[in-house]
Design a protein around this motif. Structure first.
Motif, PDB file in Angstrom:
ATOM      1  N   LEU A  94       0.879  -1.163   0.000  1.00 28.89           N
ATOM      2  CA  LEU A  94       0.000   0.000   0.000  1.00 28.89           C
ATOM      3  C   LEU A  94       0.917   1.213   0.000  1.00 28.89           C
ATOM      4  CD1 LEU A  94      -2.638   1.603   0.314  1.00 28.89           C
ATOM      5  CD2 LEU A  94      -2.364   1.361   2.800  1.00 28.89           C
ATOM      6  N   ALA A  95       0.938   1.977  -1.083  1.00 31.85           N
ATOM      7  CA  ALA A  95       1.817   3.143  -1.224  1.00 31.85           C
ATOM      8  C   ALA A  95       0.995   4.410  -1.019  1.00 31.85           C
ATOM      9  CB  ALA A  95       2.473   3.142  -2.599  1.00 31.85           C
ATOM     10  N   VAL A  96       1.392   5.236  -0.057  1.00 34.47           N
ATOM     11  CA  VAL A  96       0.602   6.407   0.327  1.00 34.47           C
ATOM     12  C   VAL A  96       1.442   7.674   0.236  1.00 34.47           C
ATOM     13  CG1 VAL A  96      -0.826   7.462   2.121  1.00 34.47           C
ATOM     14  CG2 VAL A  96      -0.700   4.958   1.931  1.00 34.47           C
ATOM     15  N   ASP A  97       0.892   8.688  -0.411  1.00 29.76           N
ATOM     16  CA  ASP A  97       1.521  10.003  -0.428  1.00 29.76           C
ATOM     17  C   ASP A  97       0.417  11.059  -0.484  1.00 29.76           C
ATOM     18  OD1 ASP A  97       4.660  10.923  -1.087  1.00 29.76           O
ATOM     19  OD2 ASP A  97       3.147  12.458  -1.517  1.00 29.76           O
ATOM     20  N   ARG A  98       0.609  12.162   0.207  1.00 32.62           N
ATOM     21  CA  ARG A  98      -0.456  13.161   0.275  1.00 32.62           C
ATOM     22  C   ARG A  98      -0.449  14.129  -0.902  1.00 32.62           C
ATOM     23  NH1 ARG A  98       1.424  17.176   5.250  1.00 32.62           N
ATOM     24  NH2 ARG A  98       3.281  18.021   4.244  1.00 32.62           N
ATOM     25  N   ASP A  99       0.620  14.135  -1.698  1.00 38.49           N
ATOM     26  CA  ASP A  99       0.687  15.036  -2.845  1.00 38.49           C
ATOM     27  C   ASP A  99       0.032  14.377  -4.056  1.00 38.49           C
ATOM     28  OD1 ASP A  99       1.775  17.451  -4.294  1.00 38.49           O
ATOM     29  OD2 ASP A  99       2.768  15.842  -5.416  1.00 38.49           O
ATOM     30  N   PRO A 100      -1.003  14.988  -4.631  1.00 39.78           N
ATOM     31  CA  PRO A 100      -1.726  14.346  -5.743  1.00 39.78           C
ATOM     32  C   PRO A 100      -0.845  13.993  -6.933  1.00 39.78           C
ATOM     33  CG  PRO A 100      -2.987  16.200  -4.872  1.00 39.78           C
ATOM     34  CD  PRO A 100      -1.639  16.256  -4.214  1.00 39.78           C
ATOM     35  N   LEU A 101       0.046  14.907  -7.344  1.00 39.35           N
ATOM     36  CA  LEU A 101       0.912  14.627  -8.488  1.00 39.35           C
ATOM     37  C   LEU A 101       1.849  13.468  -8.176  1.00 39.35           C
ATOM     38  CD1 LEU A 101       2.070  15.202 -11.281  1.00 39.35           C
ATOM     39  CD2 LEU A 101       3.526  16.970 -10.241  1.00 39.35           C
ATOM     40  N   THR A 102       2.470  13.499  -6.996  1.00 39.56           N
ATOM     41  CA  THR A 102       3.400  12.431  -6.623  1.00 39.56           C
ATOM     42  C   THR A 102       2.695  11.080  -6.600  1.00 39.56           C
ATOM     43  OG1 THR A 102       4.671  14.009  -5.297  1.00 39.56           O
ATOM     44  CG2 THR A 102       5.039  11.673  -4.863  1.00 39.56           C
ATOM     45  N   ALA A 103       1.482  11.048  -6.065  1.00 36.86           N
ATOM     46  CA  ALA A 103       0.726   9.794  -6.020  1.00 36.86           C
ATOM     47  C   ALA A 103       0.422   9.292  -7.433  1.00 36.86           C
ATOM     48  CB  ALA A 103      -0.563   9.983  -5.221  1.00 36.86           C
ATOM     49  N   GLU A 104       0.072  10.197  -8.337  1.00 31.49           N
ATOM     50  CA  GLU A 104      -0.198   9.793  -9.723  1.00 31.49           C
ATOM     51  C   GLU A 104       1.055   9.246 -10.395  1.00 31.49           C
ATOM     52  OE1 GLU A 104      -2.967   9.429 -11.550  1.00 31.49           O
ATOM     53  OE2 GLU A 104      -3.940   9.751  -9.619  1.00 31.49           O
ATOM     54  N   VAL A 105       2.192   9.864 -10.104  1.00 28.38           N
ATOM     55  CA  VAL A 105       3.456   9.374 -10.671  1.00 28.38           C
ATOM     56  C   VAL A 105       3.761   7.977 -10.134  1.00 28.38           C
ATOM     57  CG1 VAL A 105       5.950   9.763 -10.752  1.00 28.38           C
ATOM     58  CG2 VAL A 105       4.383  11.681 -11.095  1.00 28.38           C
ATOM     59  N   ALA A 106       3.566   7.759  -8.836  1.00 27.74           N
ATOM     60  CA  ALA A 106       3.791   6.433  -8.254  1.00 27.74           C
ATOM     61  C   ALA A 106       2.880   5.394  -8.909  1.00 27.74           C
ATOM     62  CB  ALA A 106       3.549   6.476  -6.745  1.00 27.74           C
ATOM     63  N   ARG A 107       1.622   5.765  -9.134  1.00 28.63           N
ATOM     64  CA  ARG A 107       0.665   4.847  -9.772  1.00 28.63           C
ATOM     65  C   ARG A 107       1.121   4.526 -11.214  1.00 28.63           C
ATOM     66  NH1 ARG A 107      -3.478   7.515  -8.542  1.00 28.63           N
ATOM     67  NH2 ARG A 107      -4.118   6.293  -6.725  1.00 28.63           N
ATOM     68  N   ALA A 108       1.558   5.551 -11.934  1.00 22.66           N
ATOM     69  CA  ALA A 108       2.018   5.345 -13.314  1.00 22.66           C
ATOM     70  C   ALA A 108       3.256   4.448 -13.346  1.00 22.66           C
ATOM     71  CB  ALA A 108       2.328   6.695 -13.960  1.00 22.66           C
ATOM     72  N   ASN A 109       4.130   4.584 -12.349  1.00 21.29           N
ATOM     73  CA  ASN A 109       5.332   3.756 -12.307  1.00 21.29           C
ATOM     74  C   ASN A 109       4.997   2.295 -12.029  1.00 21.29           C
ATOM     75  OD1 ASN A 109       7.126   5.791 -12.932  1.00 21.29           O
ATOM     76  ND2 ASN A 109       7.450   6.393 -10.804  1.00 21.29           N
ATOM     77  N   ALA A 110       4.049   2.061 -11.140  1.00 22.13           N
ATOM     78  CA  ALA A 110       3.621   0.679 -10.872  1.00 22.13           C
ATOM     79  C   ALA A 110       3.087   0.033 -12.149  1.00 22.13           C
ATOM     80  CB  ALA A 110       2.562   0.668  -9.769  1.00 22.13           C
ATOM     81  N   GLU A 111       2.326   0.793 -12.916  1.00 18.34           N
ATOM     82  CA  GLU A 111       1.771   0.273 -14.167  1.00 18.34           C
ATOM     83  C   GLU A 111       2.856   0.088 -15.228  1.00 18.34           C
ATOM     84  OE1 GLU A 111      -1.291   3.025 -15.169  1.00 18.34           O
ATOM     85  OE2 GLU A 111      -2.636   2.372 -13.558  1.00 18.34           O
ATOM     86  N   ALA A 112       3.755   1.064 -15.319  1.00 18.72           N
ATOM     87  CA  ALA A 112       4.809   1.011 -16.348  1.00 18.72           C
ATOM     88  C   ALA A 112       5.719  -0.194 -16.164  1.00 18.72           C
ATOM     89  CB  ALA A 112       5.622   2.300 -16.320  1.00 18.72           C
TER      90      ALA A 112
END
Length: 398
Positions: free
Chosen positions: A127-145
């Motif tokens: 479970l990866a958690v970050d409060r910054d919306p952009l940072t969280a989106e980047v983390a999500r994109a990296n998991a998918e990539a």
């Protein structure tokens, strides 16, 4: 002209057009950026071109931490490149958690997902958690990539509100930089270290990433502390909970050599400089394990305040670099110049520990000429400013 929304700019990079643009910028030369931007803007929106060029620069910077294969598939933010864990360190930590039997981890303050990626690749659900919306989106994109989306769930929320009770372990990497640069007070971390420690104590296992300079007296009694170096540079310290309370450990990457104790030895004796001088790895020094290395080498210190170990025999150790000492002289620039000239030294390595003299100053003032190489160590021996001249020791020297 309205301000571009960073989330919109990032989302544009995830489109087919954005991905194609990024793929074409893999070998982009930053020195040619203006010409490249002008050319690309003939075929693509200006905002997308700017976002792609910025991402291309970040990917190039990230290669040093993540390797080219991952870096050119991943996405980054400027802070993400700067603050993310080096891949070798993240892989080491993930392997350690896996050895402890951890099958799920709450990665709090996950950033762009560097640690989450390592955990997932070790077979750990994240479970990866970050409060910054952009940072969280980047983390999500990296998991998918990287094909890890099935193992990594990303949430954008304040970590202090995250329920971690169903996870085997908690990993917290508090923000240690603010608007004015690096933060040295652990209570000024975001979240504060005291909060992270309490969160760690609620989990079966936990790891808290902290600055390597943390005072030993600030380490909780129920935690173990590990200092990690990579290629000789100290990268970070970690507080471990649910392992071995009170243990101090130095881990050296990429070899994986690890030195640990729960009962530190007393300081080694001070003795005259012997034939060999050992420079302990920075992780060993930070972990206060110099005495353990000195005992292994049957050596002593050259000065009670200097972390140089000296011995009469050459013994291989992964925890220190060894030098064969040929000369011990009181610090004197004239004498050093004369000796280097006499020995025909054309290549000089200057190291210092406990000396106010800067290596650059020495290199600037001595004239090097000749086929030979030498190392000069500027230090103190029994309190006196001293020059030790020698060369890296090899087993054949012994």
């Amino acid at each position: 002209m309205g301000r571009v929304n960073p989330l919109d700019s990032f989302s544009a990079l995830l489109t087919d057009e954005g991905r194609a643009l990024l793929a074409g910028l893999r070998d982009h030369d930053p020195a040619q950026e203006l010409a490249t931007a002008t050319r690309l803007r003939r075929e693509h929106p200006a905002e997308l071109v700017s976002a792609a060029l910025g991402q291309a620069r970040l990917r190039q910077r990230a290669v040093a931490k993540f390797g080219a294969e991952d870096a050119y598939r991943m996405f980054f933010t400027p802070n993400g490149v700067e603050q993310s864990t080096r891949r070798t360190v993240a892989v080491h930590r993930a392997a350690r958690l896996a050895e402890l039997g951890v099958r799920s981890v709450a990665d709090l303050c996950c950033g762009i997902g560097g640690d989450a990626i390592a955990y997932a690749r070790a077979g750990i659900r994240v479970l990866a958690v970050d409060r910054d919306p952009l940072t969280a989106e980047v983390a999500r994109a990296n998991a998918e990539a990287l094909g890890l989306a099935d193992l990594i769930e990303v949430r954008c929320e304040d970590v202090t509100e995250t329920d971690t009770t169903s996870y085997d372990a908690v990993f917290v990497d508090p923000a240690r930089r603010g608007g004015r640069g690096r933060i040295f007070d652990p209570e000024a971390y975001s979240p504060p270290l005291s909060w992270a420690i309490e969160a760690a104590r609620k989990a079966p296992h936990a790891a808290l990433k902290i600055a390597p300079g943390i005072p030993h007296e600030a380490i909780p009694e129920d935690a173990a502390a590990e200092w990690i170096s990579d290629g000789g540079d100290v990268k970070e310290a970690v507080l471990w909970f649910g392992t071995e309370p009170g243990a101090m450990r130095a881990t050296l990457l990429p070899s994986g050599a690890s030195l640990s104790t729960t009962a530190p030895l007393p300081d080694p004796p001070v003795r005259p400089v012997g034939r060999y001088l050992y420079e302990p790895d920075g992780a060993v020094i930070r972990a206060h394990l110099v005495a353990e290395v000195a005992a292994e080498l049957d050596g002593g210190l050259i000065d009670e305040t200097i972390a140089y170990v000296t011995a009469d025999e050459l013994r291989p150790t992964p925890y220190a670099a060894a030098y064969e000492i040929t000369d011990e002289l009181p610090f004197n620039l004239k004498k050093l110049k004369a000796l280097l000239r006499e020995r025909e030294i054309g290549v000089l390595t200057v190291k210092k520990r406990g000396s106010a003299v800067e290596p650059e100053e020495i290199r600037r003032k001595v004239k090097l000429r000749g086929p030979n190489a030498a190392t000069v160590l500027l230090t103190r021996v029994a309190g006196a400013p001293t020059m030790l001249i020698g060369r890296p020791a090899k087993p054949a020297d012994g």
